[in-house]
Design a protein around this motif. Structure first.
Motif, short mmCIF file in Angstrom:
data_model
loop_
_atom_site.label_atom_id
_atom_site.label_comp_id
_atom_site.label_asym_id
_atom_site.label_seq_id
_atom_site.Cartn_x
_atom_site.Cartn_y
_atom_site.Cartn_z
N TYR A 82 1.03 -1.14 -0.13
CA TYR A 82 0.15 -0.12 0.02
C TYR A 82 0.80 1.38 -0.05
N GLN A 84 0.40 5.74 0.45
CA GLN A 84 -0.28 7.09 0.57
C GLN A 84 0.37 8.29 0.21
N ASN A 127 -9.66 13.77 6.51
CA ASN A 127 -10.15 12.54 6.40
C ASN A 127 -11.50 12.17 6.19
N VAL A 172 -5.95 13.76 -0.77
CA VAL A 172 -4.99 12.44 -0.47
C VAL A 172 -5.41 11.25 -1.11
N ASN A 174 -4.92 6.91 -1.25
CA ASN A 174 -4.36 5.79 -0.72
C ASN A 174 -4.66 4.80 -1.69
N GLU A 176 -3.55 0.54 -2.77
CA GLU A 176 -3.54 -0.71 -2.19
C GLU A 176 -3.41 -1.76 -3.66
#
Length: 339
Positions: A82, A84, A127, A172, A174, A176
């Motif tokens: 992963y 970020q 977030n 942002v 993320n 995976e």
């Protein structure tokens, strides 16, 4: 004496300067109300040019462009690799096509992996999740011709989002890559991971509407916006300042109506008694317009008495008027006299 002459010589340039300045001000004094708006317009020209250039630069600076962010995958944490990363500043209302670019080694172990999943989650700095998506991928063998050799590294492109509108400037990401079961359900149930040389997240601008035209021609768009801003600001300044340049400034205050309405009355010249009496009778006679009577069916004619005029008494110095005897003899009086 020498000191006084020397002092007068030193004061001569100052006197000449002040005399020239006073003459110049006296020359400008009648036209100063008209020159002042012109000076204001000329002083605003550099400011308008600077603001127009700034507007063009702002448009060129805020044009949406494509971007590519490198990803550094993390291994050995018991979960699929992963990464970020914070994306470059985006245009909130611009559409983007987002994809994952991978470079994997050209090995048989890579081809043996088969299908694997790629997960992308975009969120804000606070977030708050904007979107999340999962896409499958697989690495296949490239085609090799007789005159070329097989590459050592294979490029894999995995499309993730199409025409995505972020709605915010800072995003942002993320990412995976791999399978969450670690391929333990396949073959000898040995855990495996995707070998990745480099990885990056790429965003491509989607040309749509006016924004698409601006993104295709950023320099021309900046130039056009600068010219439009200059024209509009010049018109605004002209509408506000030009009427002051052509405004009429009265040099003398207008005379009051009482003075202008005064009429000089001069005495009439002396006229003879007879003519004065006649003129007075004419002046005293009121000018009354007569109404025309409509003719009736019987054609009656009304005899109106002639207007009589009363003469004013004669002045004491004038000679009295003598009355003439009538030539018509009354018959009754004549008979009585004969008898």
């Amino acid at each position: 004496m020498a000191d006084s002459k020397f002092t007068s010589l030193l004061q001569l340039p100052a006197r000449l300067f002040f005399s020239a300045l006073s003459a110049f001000l006296a020359f400008l004094r009648p036209t100063f109300p008209h020159i002042l708006p012109l000076l204001v317009c000329l002083s605003l020209v550099p400011l308008l040019l600077f603001l127009s250039a700034s507007a063009g630069w702002i448009v060129w600076r805020n044009v949406a462009v494509g971007w590519q962010t490198p990803l550094y995958l993390q291994y050995g944490d018991g979960i699929p690799p992963y990464a970020q990363a914070a994306l470059p500043p985006l245009v909130a209302q611009q559409r983007y096509d987002i994809s994952l670019q991978l470079q994997v080694p050209n090995l048989d172990a890579t081809y043996a992996l088969g299908n694997f999943m790629t997960t992308l989650t975009l969120s804000t700095r606070s977030n708050k999740t904007l979107t999340s998506i999962r896409r499958p991928a697989i690495v296949t063998r490239p085609r090799v011709s007789f005159y070329s050799s097989a590459p050592l590294v294979l490029d894999v492109q995995i499309p993730l989002l199409t025409a995505f509108v972020p709605g915010t400037k800072h995003v942002v990401a993320n990412v995976e890559v791999g399978r969450r079961d670690g391929w333990k359900s396949l073959g000898n149930e040995q855990g495996r991971e995707v070998s990745v040389v480099t990885a990056s997240l790429r965003g491509v601008v989607v040309h749509h509407g006016i924004r698409g035209l601006v993104t295709r021609l950023p320099l021309l768009s900046a130039l056009v916006s600068s010219i439009i801003f200059l024209i509009v600001s010049s018109l605004i300044v002209g509408v506000c300042v030009l009427p002051l340049m052509f405004r009429h400034v009265p040099t003398q205050p207008p005379e009051p109506e009482s003075q202008s309405a005064k009429v000089e009355i001069r005495p009439l010249p002396a006229i003879s008694s007879s003519s004065s009496d006649d003129s007075e009778s004419i002046e005293e006679k009121p000018l009354v317009p007569r109404r025309r009577s409509r003719p009736s069916s019987r054609m009656e004619i009304k005899n109106e008495d002639a207007p009589t005029t009363i003469l004013p008494p004669a002045a004491p110095h004038d000679t009295p008027l003598r009355r003439r005897r009538s030539k018509i003899v009354d018959p009754v009086s004549s008979d009585s006299s004969e008898s």
